[in-house]
Write a protein that holds these residues in place. Sequence first.
Motif, mmCIF file in Angstrom:
data_model
loop_
_atom_site.group_PDB
_atom_site.id
_atom_site.type_symbol
_atom_site.label_atom_id
_atom_site.label_comp_id
_atom_site.label_asym_id
_atom_site.label_seq_id
_atom_site.Cartn_x
_atom_site.Cartn_y
_atom_site.Cartn_z
ATOM 1 N N GLY A 47 0.811 -1.209 0.000
ATOM 2 C CA GLY A 47 0.000 0.000 0.000
ATOM 3 C C GLY A 47 0.847 1.262 0.000
ATOM 4 O O GLY A 47 0.536 2.238 -0.682
ATOM 5 N N GLY A 48 1.941 1.261 0.783
ATOM 6 C CA GLY A 48 2.841 2.413 0.798
ATOM 7 C C GLY A 48 3.490 2.638 -0.558
ATOM 8 O O GLY A 48 3.585 3.775 -1.041
ATOM 9 N N LEU A 49 3.961 1.560 -1.174
ATOM 10 C CA LEU A 49 4.525 1.671 -2.524
ATOM 11 C C LEU A 49 3.476 2.175 -3.510
ATOM 12 O O LEU A 49 3.775 2.991 -4.398
ATOM 13 N N ALA A 50 2.246 1.709 -3.362
ATOM 14 C CA ALA A 50 1.183 2.115 -4.283
ATOM 15 C C ALA A 50 0.877 3.600 -4.159
ATOM 16 O O ALA A 50 0.594 4.270 -5.161
ATOM 17 N N ILE A 51 0.932 4.143 -2.924
ATOM 18 C CA ILE A 51 0.713 5.580 -2.749
ATOM 19 C C ILE A 51 1.826 6.369 -3.434
ATOM 20 O O ILE A 51 1.583 7.315 -4.174
ATOM 21 N N ALA A 266 9.118 1.796 1.264
ATOM 22 C CA ALA A 266 8.096 2.374 0.390
ATOM 23 C C ALA A 266 8.585 3.658 -0.266
ATOM 24 O O ALA A 266 8.377 3.876 -1.470
ATOM 25 N N MET A 267 9.258 4.528 0.496
ATOM 26 C CA MET A 267 9.710 5.810 -0.062
ATOM 27 C C MET A 267 10.841 5.626 -1.067
ATOM 28 O O MET A 267 10.779 6.120 -2.196
ATOM 29 N N VAL A 268 11.879 4.929 -0.665
ATOM 30 C CA VAL A 268 13.025 4.737 -1.557
ATOM 31 C C VAL A 268 12.638 3.850 -2.740
ATOM 32 O O VAL A 268 12.991 4.123 -3.888
ATOM 33 N N GLY A 269 11.873 2.800 -2.469
ATOM 34 C CA GLY A 269 11.465 1.892 -3.538
ATOM 35 C C GLY A 269 10.624 2.558 -4.595
ATOM 36 O O GLY A 269 10.800 2.319 -5.799
ATOM 37 N N SER A 270 9.695 3.427 -4.186
ATOM 38 C CA SER A 270 8.839 4.095 -5.167
ATOM 39 C C SER A 270 9.646 5.032 -6.058
ATOM 40 O O SER A 270 9.387 5.127 -7.265
ATOM 41 N N VAL A 271 10.647 5.723 -5.495
ATOM 42 C CA VAL A 271 11.497 6.610 -6.312
ATOM 43 C C VAL A 271 12.278 5.804 -7.350
ATOM 44 O O VAL A 271 12.326 6.171 -8.534
ATOM 45 N N VAL A 272 12.886 4.710 -6.933
ATOM 46 C CA VAL A 272 13.687 3.899 -7.852
ATOM 47 C C VAL A 272 12.820 3.322 -8.975
ATOM 48 O O VAL A 272 13.188 3.373 -10.160
ATOM 49 N N ILE A 273 11.651 2.803 -8.629
ATOM 50 C CA ILE A 273 10.776 2.173 -9.633
ATOM 51 C C ILE A 273 10.312 3.181 -10.670
ATOM 52 O O ILE A 273 10.392 2.933 -11.881
#
Length: 476
Positions: A47-51, A266-273
């Motif tokens: 959910g955090g990644l999705a946001i 969630a924060m670092v992963g979303s930026v990289v993706i």
Amino acid sequence: MGESGPGDEASGVNVDGESPTAPPERVTDETTVHDDTELERTIGLVGGLAIGIGTMIGAGIFVFPGLAAQNAGLAATLSFAIGGVVALLVALPTSELATAMPRSGGGYYFISRGLGTAYGSVVGLGLWLGLVFASAFYLVGLGHYATAVLAEVGVVLSVNPVIAVGLVFGVALTALSIGGTENTATLQNAVVGILLVVLTVFLTYGVLDAVGVFGRESAPEQFFSQGIFPAVFSTAALVFTSYLGFAQVATVAGEIKDPERNLPLAMVGSVVIVTVFYVVTIFVATSAFGAEQLGRFGETAMVEVARDLLGVPGAVAILFAGLLATFSSANASILSASRAVYALSRDALLPRKASEINLRYGTPHVALLAAGGPILVLVATGQVELLAEVASFLHLVMYALLCVALLVLRRRDPPWYTPSYTVPGYPVVPALGAIASVALIAFMQPASIVIGVAIMVVSYGWYRYYAGDVSLKGAV
């Protein structure tokens, strides 16, 4: 996780005679308990990644490729990469702050506790308004994509439905959030999952086509066709709006399960993706048409790229993906804007009514209405593009101050500051994050800077009038 937050030194009252709410009685991996109410932690890592991804994936792929390629050519890939690096330099310090203070409010909460009430007020009110403007922009974009989908399949309406569609979805998303954060997160997970599948299939086909696997090799043009400076950096400033989503994860930190683990991931992963998706998107787009042609397509560039690669079905698929992207961006931004209001209210910087929790659904319903109402007003105007760039300005100011707050807290080392995650490369990483955020502002349009500064001035004026005597716990 400890029971207390950043100290217990809150004092003072606002003009309504309200003082900051006491820190939570109990903070666990499942709930944050205030008096007789609970703000439940219902959002997991997915959910955090999705946001984060859902907020960011829209503009970078469905709005900016044509504009970015026109300004910088194939080197727009470097512009997106620069934006990703700056976002990462801020996401790492923000992750540390979030594990030390896993409360709703995100950047506002961290800055108010690290730098003091005045800085927090300016950032918090600016974050609320910035997210309102951004949400309205996404909803209007959703209306445009919905209209384009209908036109592509041959449905012609007698009236332009753009504003009506935006208003309907604005009301629906606000109501959904009031009904429970878990409902919002579940919907966000599904939408982002479908979106990523569609984009992965399309971009994989586009890359294979560009390198000649399908017999139509179309290597892109000269890399620095528009030069290096200022083209690459001004384009990085332009597209940085695409990287605002990771901070929204921190804004709902009070509702993230197992925050010590899930917040940084969630924060670092979303930026990289999203950075990988952006860079590949520009490569595929410039391989198909070249920078000059993409520039002529403007905001619909990726639809034309899909049409070129896969015909009408490809164009419809990308239009559908654009619809999902603007939907998910609006959904996440409304949720985050309400949590900024919630945090400001609990600290007596806005009326206490705004932090009431709905006992049936466990959500801050008044704060959600305080976010959704102004959004609908802006959607009704249909003219929010400039305000979306203002949102980027306000976020960059917040990003710079987040990095400064971490440096200050590390130097002061208060007893309550015990993060479970520490930023690598301290103090270089947060220092570079602050410098890079301010540097990107220098490349923005003057009108956006003027409006952004005006909002900060008004926010400070509100603080001095309404809550000038309030001193928040943890302020230094």
